[in-house]
Design an enzyme around this catalytic site. Structure first.
Site, PDB file in Angstrom:
ATOM      1  N   ARG A 112      -9.043  46.654 -88.308  1.00 52.39           N
ATOM      2  CA  ARG A 112      -9.315  47.222 -86.986  1.00 52.39           C
ATOM      3  C   ARG A 112     -10.592  46.617 -86.418  1.00 52.39           C
ATOM      4  NH1 ARG A 112      -9.012  52.096 -89.793  1.00 52.39           N
ATOM      5  NH2 ARG A 112     -11.209  52.402 -89.305  1.00 52.39           N
ATOM      6  N   TYR A 262      -2.790  42.409 -86.173  1.00 45.13           N
ATOM      7  CA  TYR A 262      -3.009  43.309 -87.310  1.00 45.13           C
ATOM      8  C   TYR A 262      -2.555  44.737 -86.972  1.00 45.13           C
ATOM      9  CZ  TYR A 262      -5.331  46.494 -90.484  1.00 45.13           C
ATOM     10  OH  TYR A 262      -5.578  47.525 -91.355  1.00 45.13           O
ATOM     11  N   LYS A 271      -2.945  54.377 -84.766  1.00 45.17           N
ATOM     12  CA  LYS A 271      -4.236  54.979 -84.410  1.00 45.17           C
ATOM     13  C   LYS A 271      -4.386  55.134 -82.889  1.00 45.17           C
ATOM     14  CE  LYS A 271      -5.547  54.581 -88.774  1.00 45.17           C
ATOM     15  NZ  LYS A 271      -5.473  55.676 -89.722  1.00 45.17           N
ATOM     16  N   HIS A 291      -6.694  62.796 -88.092  1.00 50.60           N
ATOM     17  CA  HIS A 291      -6.573  61.756 -89.117  1.00 50.60           C
ATOM     18  C   HIS A 291      -6.445  62.444 -90.477  1.00 50.60           C
ATOM     19  CE1 HIS A 291      -8.526  57.929 -91.037  1.00 50.60           C
ATOM     20  NE2 HIS A 291      -7.215  57.845 -91.018  1.00 50.60           N
ATOM     21  N   SER A 313     -10.410  56.112 -94.038  1.00 49.93           N
ATOM     22  CA  SER A 313      -9.470  55.149 -94.596  1.00 49.93           C
ATOM     23  C   SER A 313      -9.964  54.636 -95.947  1.00 49.93           C
ATOM     24  CB  SER A 313      -9.280  53.976 -93.634  1.00 49.93           C
ATOM     25  OG  SER A 313      -8.657  54.404 -92.450  1.00 49.93           O
ATOM     26  N   CYS A 315     -10.043  56.130 -98.778  1.00 45.25           N
ATOM     27  CA  CYS A 315     -10.764  57.119 -99.590  1.00 45.25           C
ATOM     28  C   CYS A 315      -9.811  58.025-100.368  1.00 45.25           C
ATOM     29  CB  CYS A 315     -11.686  57.957 -98.712  1.00 45.25           C
ATOM     30  SG  CYS A 315     -13.194  57.109 -98.203  1.00 45.25           S
ATOM     31  N   ASN A 319      -3.182  58.474-102.207  1.00 41.21           N
ATOM     32  CA  ASN A 319      -3.123  58.943-103.592  1.00 41.21           C
ATOM     33  C   ASN A 319      -2.966  60.455-103.669  1.00 41.21           C
ATOM     34  OD1 ASN A 319      -3.351  56.385-104.628  1.00 41.21           O
ATOM     35  ND2 ASN A 319      -5.548  56.512-105.031  1.00 41.21           N
ATOM     36  N   ASP A 338      -1.401  60.097 -93.436  1.00 43.17           N
ATOM     37  CA  ASP A 338      -2.438  59.568 -92.545  1.00 43.17           C
ATOM     38  C   ASP A 338      -2.690  60.378 -91.283  1.00 43.17           C
ATOM     39  OD1 ASP A 338      -4.383  57.495 -92.105  1.00 43.17           O
ATOM     40  OD2 ASP A 338      -3.075  56.645 -90.567  1.00 43.17           O
ATOM     41  N   ARG A 433      -2.228  45.485 -96.945  1.00 42.17           N
ATOM     42  CA  ARG A 433      -1.449  46.689 -96.677  1.00 42.17           C
ATOM     43  C   ARG A 433      -0.001  46.595 -97.152  1.00 42.17           C
ATOM     44  NH1 ARG A 433      -4.278  51.102 -94.047  1.00 42.17           N
ATOM     45  NH2 ARG A 433      -6.313  50.214 -93.575  1.00 42.17           N
TER      46      ARG A 433
END
Length: 654
Positions: A112, A262, A271, A291, A313, A315, A319, A338, A433
């Site tokens: 970004r 991208y 976003k 977010h 992002s 973090c 997971n 997300d 990604r």
């Protein structure tokens, strides 16, 4: 009809893309429609709603593409796009998996571009707070309407010459859901079309919704651009990195993106729409666009609760969203990793949908050890970007070392040979990604497409805090929880432009994504409690988590990943109102013995993990105050300043 088609191509030639490869229509069209002199090589203009047609015509006149292709979202169309991308060298197949592909970008187009992302409003204070004199504002970038128009005029005229403009109708959220919103993206990138098919509900049925309901839609115009000298540096990945700009005009529900291919800059449903424009729509309509991941947790007794969580992002959102719990009897299911759109129902229950249709996850660090569900998700119908390639037709990134068989050779994301343990640079770009359909996730929640959304019982905030911040604590009330979100800080990640590790303020994990003045955003969050009370509902509890605290030797104090289910267990107990907490100056923490540690392979120093060092927190309070003074100023709601004053007083009395 065939003669008509042949005469067209004899007269005009077969259209080519910038990289010189044929941009053939996917089938002989039944009719050549006309949009002010430009040929529509796929799709029926007569089926397009008038307001969408007007948007296309304006954009065609501006960008001057050679052809227009109206996307229907079919798998046949998708396979044509993928084949064309392969022929142009933009992607390569990954035969080790099922219908998976690897794209390598221009090395100047990998993340970004926050410094080149702007919100356009009539008045500056509608977009950003007024920072302290001499201080650079970090809570968004404003652009005036005059400069907005100038930026477009300096870049877009003729930028699609020789290319096809693809019309991508898409729904953010299940098509027809009362919580969903519609967009139409115009782009000259087949990579974007294929990715939008994964990330959104894209296709002809969305056009039908616009027509039947006569609803408004978000206008999204994107071009990979053309450098001023006319030379594409990387023919397989056209872009114009020197003149990249991403523009948003909330008043018109309009997004304009130029120069980058991208994901975060070109997949405008993500976003740009879901957060920046989405947050402005949410403010107007009384809901939240955040977010946040959404997960469902089922306890051993069968009770199920849904939780939303905001992390910056890279973090650990994915997971957590796809966690495999280590506590027996627990089950975690994924709604999204997300974005969360949340709105109160008529009973005052906060309900959430994942407006996306796929995962656009950070690859490095994702592995069978850390996130087996993600690894099972990405082996089918996935587009990988900027990861490494293996000679057996697969992919590699940091974290997958154990998967490489003897004799398998690795090519890094730049296309150069790479040797494990020898090469000094990463095999995969740190922000590489995977773009995968959410439906392929083995633990996708059965309610993930419920048009009414799922009920949210708790909201988590968190980030990478190596020092001073406990594993988990609970906010004392809603107002205190909003303060906790406003004061979020975290180490920077590869998803943004920042280099090196430093602690940055990232309120609500939304710092790069606010669509309007942050002070007003805080007021909007504070107002949600009153909305809930009027509907006689119950507000979700708010917690802060930190999986990343380190000891004096620099080692993580908590094992994380599936062991985080132990933290969720305590959170669920608190949701149920169980008395398993004790109060500290910063909030409620688990009472002694209430955090389940049985069968943990790692010995946990609970005293240190939950310590609240006075010196650290005095500095934390001062840093937060400085941040508010410098960045928010007079726009800071008095309630938030009041919460900071209370925290400071408590810390001083420790």
């Amino acid at each position: 009809m065939l003669l008509k088609v042949l005469n067209y191509f004899l007269k005009n030639g077969i259209p080519k893309t910038v990289s010189g490869h044929y941009a053939k229509p996917i089938a002989t069209p039944g009719i050549f429609n006309n949009i002010r002199g430009f040929s529509v090589v796929q799709g029926d203009v007569a089926r397009i709603p008038l307001k969408v047609k007007a948007f296309i015509e304006e954009s065609v006149a501006l960008c001057q593409p050679e052809n227009v292709h109206i996307c229907d979202g079919s798998e046949r169309e998708n396979q044509f796009m993928l084949k064309a991308l392969q022929e142009s060298g933009s992607i390569i197949p990954l035969p080790k998996y099922q219908n998976c592909w690897l794209a390598r970008t221009n090395p100047a187009d990998v993340a970004r571009v926050e410094s080149k992302t702007f919100i356009c409003t009539e008045k500056r204070e509608q977009t950003v707070c007024t920072p302290k004199p001499g201080v650079q504002g970090t809570l968004g970038n404003w652009i005036s309407p005059k400069d907005y128009e100038s930026a477009i005029k300096n870049r877009f005229p003729g930028c699609m010459k020789g290319r096809t403009m693809y019309v991508v109708p898409f729904s953010m959220g299940p098509v027809g859901s009362p919580l969903s919103k519609i967009g139409v993206e115009l782009t000259d990138s087949q990579y974007v079309v294929c990715s939008m098919k994964i990330m959104t509900r894209m296709g002809a049925n969305v056009m039908d919704v616009i027509s039947k309901k006569n609803i408004d839609f978000v206008k999204c115009l994107h071009s990979v651009g053309m450098p001023e000298n006319g030379k594409i540096a990387v023919p397989s990945w056209p872009c114009d990195p020197e003149r990249v700009i991403i523009l948003h005009k909330p008043e018109n529900n309009e997004i304009v993106s130029y120069g980058s291919g991208y994901g975060g800059n070109s997949l405008l449903g993500k976003k740009c729409f879901a957060l920046r424009i989405g947050s402005t729509i949410a403010q107007r309509e009384g809901w939240l666009a955040e977010h946040m991941l959404i997960l469902g947790v089922t306890c051993p007794n069968g009770t199920k609760k849904y939780i939303a969580a905001a992390f910056p992002s890279a973090c650990g959102k994915t997971n957590l969203a796809m966690m495999t719990p280590t506590l027996p009897g627990y089950k975690v299911e994924c709604i999204g990793d997300d974005i969360a759109w949340m709105k109160f129902d008529s009973h005052g229950q906060l309900r959430a949908i994942n407006p996306e249709n796929g995962f656009f996850g950070v690859a490095p660090g994702t592995s069978y050890e850390t996130n087996p569900n993600a690894m099972k998700t990405v082996v089918k119908d996935t587009i990988f970007t900027n990861v490494a390639y293996t000679s057996d037709g697969g992919v590699f990134w940091e974290g997958l070392e154990s998967t490489i068989q003897p004799g398998v050779k690795i090519t890094d994301w730049l296309g150069k040979p790479w040797e494990m343990g020898v090469s000094k640079t990463p095999a995969a770009h740190p922000n590489s990604r995977f773009c995968s359909p959410a439906s392929h996730c083995p633990i996708i929640d059965s309610n993930w497409e419920d048009p009414e959304g799922v009920p949210i019982s708790a909201i988590l905030f968190g980030g990478r805090r190596p020092q001073g911040v406990p594993l988990v604590y609970e906010a004392l009330n809603w107002e205190h929880g909003v303060f906790v979100g406003s004061a979020m800080r975290s180490e920077t990640t590869a998803a943004a432009e920042h280099k090196g590790k430093m602690i940055m303020n990232d309120p609500f994990a939304m710092r790069p994504f606010f669509g309007y003045n942050f002070g007003n955003y805080l007021k909007h969050w504070l107002s949600m409690e009153k909305r809930c009370e009027e509907l006689e509902g119950t507000m979700p509890k708010i917690f802060h988590v930190n999986w990343f605290r380190k000891d004096k030797d620099g080692k993580f104090m908590w094992p994380g990943f599936g062991e985080n289910s132990r933290v969720l267990d305590w959170i669920l107990n608190r949701i149920e109102g169980n008395d398993c907490h004790e109060q500290t100056p910063i909030g409620f923490v688990p009472a002694e013995g209430s955090l389940r540690l049985e069968n943990l392979e790692t010995k946990i120093n609970m005293k240190e993990l939950f310590s609240i060092p006075k010196d650290f927190w005095l500095k934390e309070v001062n840093d937060i105050q400085t941040y508010f003074d410098n960045q928010v100023g007079s726009d800071l709601p008095k309630e938030i300043q009041g919460q900071l004053d209370i925290l400071k007083s408590k810390i001083e009395k420790m």
